[in-house]
Design a protein around this motif. Structure first.
Motif, short mmCIF file in Angstrom:
data_model
loop_
_atom_site.label_atom_id
_atom_site.label_comp_id
_atom_site.label_asym_id
_atom_site.label_seq_id
_atom_site.Cartn_x
_atom_site.Cartn_y
_atom_site.Cartn_z
N GLN A 174 0.78 -1.12 0.02
CA GLN A 174 0.20 0.05 0.00
C GLN A 174 0.84 1.35 0.31
N ASP A 175 1.96 1.30 0.88
CA ASP A 175 2.87 2.43 0.78
C ASP A 175 3.48 2.73 -0.60
N TRP A 176 4.06 1.51 -1.21
CA TRP A 176 4.63 1.71 -2.40
C TRP A 176 3.75 2.19 -3.45
N GLY A 177 2.44 1.72 -3.53
CA GLY A 177 1.59 2.07 -4.41
C GLY A 177 1.00 3.55 -4.20
N THR A 178 0.80 3.91 -2.92
CA THR A 178 0.66 5.32 -2.74
C THR A 178 1.77 6.15 -2.98
N ALA A 217 -6.38 10.41 -3.31
CA ALA A 217 -7.08 9.04 -3.17
C ALA A 217 -6.70 8.45 -1.68
N GLU A 218 -5.59 8.92 -1.24
CA GLU A 218 -5.39 8.35 0.09
C GLU A 218 -6.25 9.12 1.37
N SER A 219 -6.47 10.17 1.19
CA SER A 219 -7.44 11.06 2.12
C SER A 219 -9.07 10.51 1.66
N GLN A 220 -9.35 10.19 0.60
CA GLN A 220 -10.58 9.65 0.38
C GLN A 220 -10.59 8.30 0.93
N ARG A 221 -9.69 7.42 0.80
CA ARG A 221 -10.03 6.15 1.26
C ARG A 221 -9.97 6.24 2.80
N VAL A 222 -9.30 7.20 3.64
CA VAL A 222 -9.42 7.23 4.92
C VAL A 222 -10.67 7.95 5.54
N HIS A 223 -11.12 8.82 4.83
CA HIS A 223 -12.53 9.45 5.20
C HIS A 223 -13.55 8.37 4.73
N GLY A 224 -13.31 7.35 3.86
CA GLY A 224 -14.47 6.34 3.77
C GLY A 224 -14.36 5.49 4.79
N LEU A 225 -13.73 5.59 5.98
CA LEU A 225 -13.69 4.76 7.11
C LEU A 225 -15.08 5.09 8.00
N VAL A 226 -15.53 6.07 7.89
CA VAL A 226 -16.79 6.50 8.54
C VAL A 226 -17.69 5.25 8.51
N GLY A 229 -5.34 -3.72 8.65
CA GLY A 229 -7.18 -3.88 8.76
C GLY A 229 -7.81 -2.94 8.28
N LEU A 230 -7.41 -1.60 8.77
CA LEU A 230 -8.00 -0.48 8.27
C LEU A 230 -7.50 0.20 7.13
N ARG A 231 -6.30 -0.37 6.49
CA ARG A 231 -5.78 0.20 5.43
C ARG A 231 -5.29 1.62 5.53
N LEU A 232 -4.87 1.87 6.79
CA LEU A 232 -4.49 3.35 7.23
C LEU A 232 -3.11 3.57 6.53
N PRO A 233 -2.94 5.10 6.08
CA PRO A 233 -2.01 5.44 5.66
C PRO A 233 -0.64 5.54 6.19
N THR A 234 0.50 5.04 5.73
CA THR A 234 1.73 4.78 6.38
C THR A 234 2.98 5.40 5.46
N PHE A 235 4.15 5.68 6.20
CA PHE A 235 5.13 5.94 5.53
C PHE A 235 6.31 5.02 6.24
#
Length: 278
Positions: free
Chosen positions: A97-101, A119-128, A225-231
């Protein structure tokens, strides 16, 4: 399902690809790590045919990556769960995920933040509406941070101050500590989350005199599990700064991401808490 012809029996990469035969298999593991564990739900999530999904689930069970847990006898129905062997794939999912982002969706820059319209921000806000796999006893703030260290316990990684969005973890934590009584008055608990080791987090919590607990996601279960953004910095996968507000049913009700002002974000979230928790 097409079998992969292995060339080098001593190469771990080729042997791993003999188990994870194609991209559908990776996505099956990804969704199961995220809590989608039943056949029908997996099929809806992935849009894959029943035959293809059956083949991949059977192969992953056969390789010991997944195990089946019955939830219905008549007719027989199963949850598919990661085994310890399967959980060993969580860092692989995080790295992909990190490499793709960073390199596919982004320009390759190392950053601990994101653009609001990314797209990363949209994915995180989609966790609601999703549930957090963390035990909560009521309304809970989960603030995820890259890394905070007690002076003398461990130095920050080389170049830390040059990574956009990385500095500010101590300020954020101490601001939450200063406003902890306000959150408590609103009926909300605070928990900080980092991928640091438990001993590092304990040392920092003692140094900062935090009146709340810090959670270590060293094993990557929350991140994957939540596909949270990482670096990745200094050989460690670290959370990009974000905040989740969960209700007593552990359902995510609000998200802050990206967090560009760690101190101001605490006040902003407290206002959101007061509006939601009545």
């Amino acid at each position: 399902m097409r079998r992969v012809e292995l060339i080098d029996a001593d190469c771990g990469i080729e042997q791993a690809l003999g188990v994870l035969t194609d991209w559908w298999t990776f996505l099956v593991v990804r969704d199961i790590a995220g809590g989608v564990t039943r056949f029908e739900a997996l099929q809806r999530s992935l849009g894959v045919s029943r035959r293809a999904l059956t083949e991949r689930l059977s192969a992953l069970v056969g390789h010991g990556v997944l195990r089946r847990a019955a939830y219905s006898e008549h007719p027989p129905r199963y949850d598919y769960l990661l085994t310890p062997k399967g959980e060993g794939l969580l860092p692989v999912l995080i790295a992909l995920q990190d490499w793709g982002t960073r390199h596919v969706l982004g320009d390759g820059s190392l950053t601990a933040s994101a653009l609001p319209a990314s797209a990363e921000s949209q994915r995180v806000h989609g966790l609601v509406g999703r549930q957090v796999p963390v035990a909560v006893s009521g309304w809970t703030v989960l603030y995820f941070f890259p890394g905070a260290f007690a002076p003398g316990a461990q130095d920050y990684p080389p170049g830390w101050a040059d990574i956009p969005g990385a500095p500010g973890c101590t300020l954020e934590s101490m601001t939450y500590a200063a406003r902890a009584a306000d959150f408590a008055a609103a009926g909300v608990e605070i928990k900080g989350v980092s991928t640091q080791r438990p001993d590092q987090l304990a040392a920092f919590a003692a140094y900062a005199r935090l009146p709340f607990g810090l959670i270590s996601d060293q094993d990557g279960r929350l991140a994957a599990g939540l596909r949270l953004p990482t670096f990745r910095a200094a050989g460690v996968d670290r959370f990009k700064r974000l905040t989740l507000l969960a209700d007593p049913a552990a359902t995510i009700r609000a998200v802050q991401f990206p967090v560009t002002d760690p101190a101001a974000s605490v006040t902003e979230l407290l206002d959101r808490v007061r509006a939601l928790v009545t």
